[in-house]
Scaffold this motif. Structure first.
Motif, PDB file in Angstrom:
ATOM      1  N   PHE A  48      -7.060   1.515   1.686  1.00 38.10           N
ATOM      2  CA  PHE A  48      -6.490   1.492   0.502  1.00 38.10           C
ATOM      3  C   PHE A  48      -4.915   1.357   0.665  1.00 38.10           C
ATOM      4  O   PHE A  48      -4.437   1.634   1.368  1.00 38.10           O
ATOM      5  CB  PHE A  48      -6.838   2.685  -0.341  1.00 38.10           C
ATOM      6  N   THR A  49      -4.466   0.409  -0.082  1.00 35.68           N
ATOM      7  CA  THR A  49      -2.880  -0.083  -0.124  1.00 35.68           C
ATOM      8  C   THR A  49      -2.316  -0.244  -1.113  1.00 35.68           C
ATOM      9  O   THR A  49      -3.210  -0.840  -1.997  1.00 35.68           O
ATOM     10  CB  THR A  49      -2.501  -0.746   1.265  1.00 35.68           C
ATOM     11  N   THR A  50      -1.120  -0.213  -1.658  1.00 37.99           N
ATOM     12  CA  THR A  50      -0.420  -0.766  -2.835  1.00 37.99           C
ATOM     13  C   THR A  50       0.729  -1.516  -2.118  1.00 37.99           C
ATOM     14  O   THR A  50       1.279  -1.098  -1.228  1.00 37.99           O
ATOM     15  CB  THR A  50      -0.351   0.311  -3.682  1.00 37.99           C
ATOM     16  N   ASP A  51       1.545  -2.335  -2.945  1.00 38.59           N
ATOM     17  CA  ASP A  51       2.651  -2.912  -2.565  1.00 38.59           C
ATOM     18  C   ASP A  51       3.842  -2.320  -3.223  1.00 38.59           C
ATOM     19  O   ASP A  51       4.553  -2.776  -4.211  1.00 38.59           O
ATOM     20  CB  ASP A  51       2.737  -4.534  -3.049  1.00 38.59           C
ATOM     21  N   HIS A  52       4.048  -0.867  -2.609  1.00 40.47           N
ATOM     22  CA  HIS A  52       5.193  -0.185  -3.172  1.00 40.47           C
ATOM     23  C   HIS A  52       6.426  -1.022  -2.710  1.00 40.47           C
ATOM     24  O   HIS A  52       6.484  -1.327  -1.474  1.00 40.47           O
ATOM     25  CB  HIS A  52       5.248   1.258  -2.533  1.00 40.47           C
ATOM     26  N   PRO A  53       7.675  -0.726  -3.268  1.00 37.77           N
ATOM     27  CA  PRO A  53       7.644  -0.596  -4.692  1.00 37.77           C
ATOM     28  C   PRO A  53       7.417  -1.409  -5.906  1.00 37.77           C
ATOM     29  O   PRO A  53       7.810  -1.204  -7.152  1.00 37.77           O
ATOM     30  CB  PRO A  53       9.308  -0.165  -4.723  1.00 37.77           C
TER      31      PRO A  53
END
Length: 78
Positions: free
Chosen positions: A26-31
């Motif tokens: 699981f990952t997200t494109d922070h910020p």
């Protein structure tokens, strides 16, 4: 399914079928991306509970050696 949820699910299926579930994290494109929105989409995906646990944290712990440190720290505290 709304559009973003469907696209995320299709991307997950492509990754899982190509590289195998044990290599998906699981990952997200922070910020630039919202962790809250990403997590809500992930939670709604029709993925079995074991695979969700792997994606959510177990694969990262195994690949980065984090689970072993936690287990060793727990044993040292005993």
């Amino acid at each position: 399914m709304d559009g973003s949820w469907s696209l995320a699910y299709q991307a997950y299926l492509g990754m899982a079928n190509t590289v195998g579930i044990d290599r998906v994290v699981f990952t997200t494109d922070h910020p630039y991306g919202s962790m809250k929105a990403s997590r809500q989409s992930f939670d709604r995906m029709p993925i079995n509970a074991n695979d969700k646990e792997k994606i959510a944290h177990l694969n990262a712990e195994r690949l980065l050696g984090l689970g072993r440190r936690r287990a060793a720290a727990g044993q040292a505290a005993e």
